[in-house]
Design an enzyme around this catalytic site. Structure first.
Site, PDB file in Angstrom:
ATOM      1  N   GLY A  71     -16.127 -22.149 -40.844  1.00  0.00           N
ATOM      2  CA  GLY A  71     -15.555 -22.908 -41.969  1.00  0.00           C
ATOM      3  C   GLY A  71     -14.111 -22.635 -42.345  1.00  0.00           C
TER       4      GLY A  71
ATOM      5  CG  ASN B 240     -10.336 -26.320 -39.267  1.00  0.00           C
ATOM      6  OD1 ASN B 240      -9.103 -26.384 -39.339  1.00  0.00           O
ATOM      7  ND2 ASN B 240     -10.968 -25.972 -38.155  1.00  0.00           N
TER       8      ASN B 240
ATOM      9  CG  MET C   6     -20.835 -26.905 -33.541  1.00  0.00           C
ATOM     10  SD  MET C   6     -19.282 -27.268 -32.674  1.00  0.00           S
ATOM     11  CE  MET C   6     -19.770 -26.887 -30.997  1.00  0.00           C
TER      12      MET C   6
ATOM     13  CB  ILE D  97     -22.923 -36.437 -31.217  1.00  0.00           C
ATOM     14  CG1 ILE D  97     -22.096 -35.492 -30.345  1.00  0.00           C
ATOM     15  CG2 ILE D  97     -22.462 -37.886 -31.056  1.00  0.00           C
ATOM     16  CD1 ILE D  97     -22.143 -35.765 -28.879  1.00  0.00           C
ATOM     17  CG  LEU D  98     -21.601 -37.716 -37.430  1.00  0.00           C
ATOM     18  CD1 LEU D  98     -20.414 -38.204 -38.255  1.00  0.00           C
ATOM     19  CD2 LEU D  98     -22.731 -37.227 -38.349  1.00  0.00           C
TER      20      LEU D  98
ATOM     21  CG  ASN E 226     -13.796 -33.985 -34.830  1.00  0.00           C
ATOM     22  OD1 ASN E 226     -14.210 -33.008 -35.469  1.00  0.00           O
ATOM     23  ND2 ASN E 226     -13.800 -34.017 -33.507  1.00  0.00           N
TER      24      ASN E 226
ATOM     25  CG  HIS F 159     -11.163 -31.851 -29.679  1.00  0.00           C
ATOM     26  ND1 HIS F 159     -12.491 -31.584 -29.436  1.00  0.00           N
ATOM     27  CD2 HIS F 159     -10.519 -31.669 -28.494  1.00  0.00           C
ATOM     28  CE1 HIS F 159     -12.643 -31.274 -28.152  1.00  0.00           C
ATOM     29  NE2 HIS F 159     -11.463 -31.323 -27.563  1.00  0.00           N
TER      30      HIS F 159
ATOM     31  CG  ASP G  44     -13.966 -34.899 -28.759  1.00  0.00           C
ATOM     32  OD1 ASP G  44     -14.219 -34.866 -29.972  1.00  0.00           O
ATOM     33  OD2 ASP G  44     -14.382 -34.043 -27.958  1.00  0.00           O
TER      34      ASP G  44
ATOM     35  CD  GLU H 160      -8.885 -25.983 -34.466  1.00  0.00           C
ATOM     36  OE1 GLU H 160      -9.795 -26.281 -35.252  1.00  0.00           O
ATOM     37  OE2 GLU H 160      -9.117 -25.438 -33.381  1.00  0.00           O
TER      38      GLU H 160
HETATM   39  C1  GRF Z   1     -12.554 -25.452 -34.518  1.00  0.00           C
HETATM   40  O1  GRF Z   1     -11.967 -24.887 -33.379  1.00  0.00           O
HETATM   41  C2  GRF Z   1     -12.663 -26.940 -34.353  1.00  0.00           C
HETATM   42  O2  GRF Z   1     -11.599 -27.517 -33.682  1.00  0.00           O
HETATM   43  C3  GRF Z   1     -13.915 -27.062 -33.540  1.00  0.00           C
HETATM   44  O3  GRF Z   1     -14.775 -26.085 -34.088  1.00  0.00           O
HETATM   45  C4  GRF Z   1     -13.999 -25.038 -34.656  1.00  0.00           C
HETATM   46  C5  GRF Z   1     -14.396 -24.900 -36.095  1.00  0.00           C
HETATM   47  O4  GRF Z   1     -13.815 -23.803 -36.738  1.00  0.00           O
HETATM   48  N1  GRF Z   1     -14.423 -28.415 -33.537  1.00  0.00           N
HETATM   49  P1  GRF Z   1     -14.068 -23.528 -38.270  1.00  0.00           P
HETATM   50  O5  GRF Z   1     -15.565 -23.540 -38.513  1.00  0.00           O
HETATM   51  O6  GRF Z   1     -13.365 -24.582 -39.072  1.00  0.00           O
HETATM   52  O7  GRF Z   1     -13.483 -22.157 -38.529  1.00  0.00           O
END
Ligand code: GRF
Length: 195
Positions: free
Chosen positions: A20, A22, A95, A97-98, A112, A114, A150, A179
């Site tokens: 988490g 992000n 993780m 796929i919707l 999203n 990536h 993606d 990110e």
């Molecule tokens: C990130 O690398 C994102 O790009 C990928 O999963 C990871 C999630 O990281 N899809 P976090 O849970 O936000 O720390």
């Protein structure tokens, strides 16, 4: 959209499956006065996701779903998205796929992040593949979600240099930091385009 003093704020749901970081950076951004987003819901498909802590700490509603029963899980998600008048979904390390049902009901309203410079390295294990191919650069991409993996319109990308001494751990750490920086920026840019 919720109207606040004549200004509109976009109601956001963030979907997570793991640590988490992000989510944490989106929450931080949402707290800036001038930010046009309000995070009203966090969805997790993993009861062990560390990121749920950030929802709890910030008193954001949390919905835990079990994807073992995908149809039930997604019905529950849709009901809660509607109930909370969600305008925008941000996938942040989600993780699963919707299904088309959700993607279509939130067409052009799902973002999203990536960990690669799309369209290169779609899917999983991006960093291992980048290192194997001796790429000089990798990076991360914020994109719209459509029904192909993606592959939606790119909103923002940032390059990250691959160093000679990099391994999967060091590279993923540097990309993750990037990110965390660009996701709020991309959301800001996108939200201004839809307000
Ligand atoms: C990130 O690398 C994102 O790009 C990928 O999963 C990871 C999630 O990281 N899809 P976090 O849970 O936000 O720390």
């Amino acid at each position: 959209m919720e109207k606040l003093n004549g200004k509109k704020k976009v109601s956001v749901a963030v979907f997570i499956s793991g640590r988490g970081t992000n989510l944490r950076s989106l929450i931080k951004f949402s707290k800036i006065k001038s930010s046009k987003i309000k995070i009203v819901l966090v969805v997790s498909n993993n009861k062990k996701a560390k990121g749920m802590y950030f929802a709890k700490k910030n008193k954001i509603k949390l919905l835990l779903v079990n994807y073992k029963f995908k149809i039930n899980a997604e019905n529950k998600i849709l009901i809660n998205l509607k109930k909370n008048n969600i305008n925008l979904i941000c996938l942040a390390g989600f993780m699963k796929i919707l299904s088309k049902k959700i993607v279509k009901s939130y067409k052009n309203r799902i973002l999203n992040i990536h960990p690669s410079l799309l369209p290169k390295y779609k899917g999983l294990n991006t960093h291992i593949r980048v290192l194997k191919n001796k790429e000089k650069f990798t990076g991360c991409t914020v994109h719209l979600v459509n029904t192909k993996l993606d592959s939606g319109k790119i909103i923002m990308q940032k390059k990250v240099k691959v160093l000679k001494k990099d391994n999967e751990k060091s590279l993923s750490k540097r990309v993750l930091r990037t990110e965390n920086l660009i996701y709020p920026k991309a959301v800001k840019k996108f939200v201004f385009s839809i307000l």
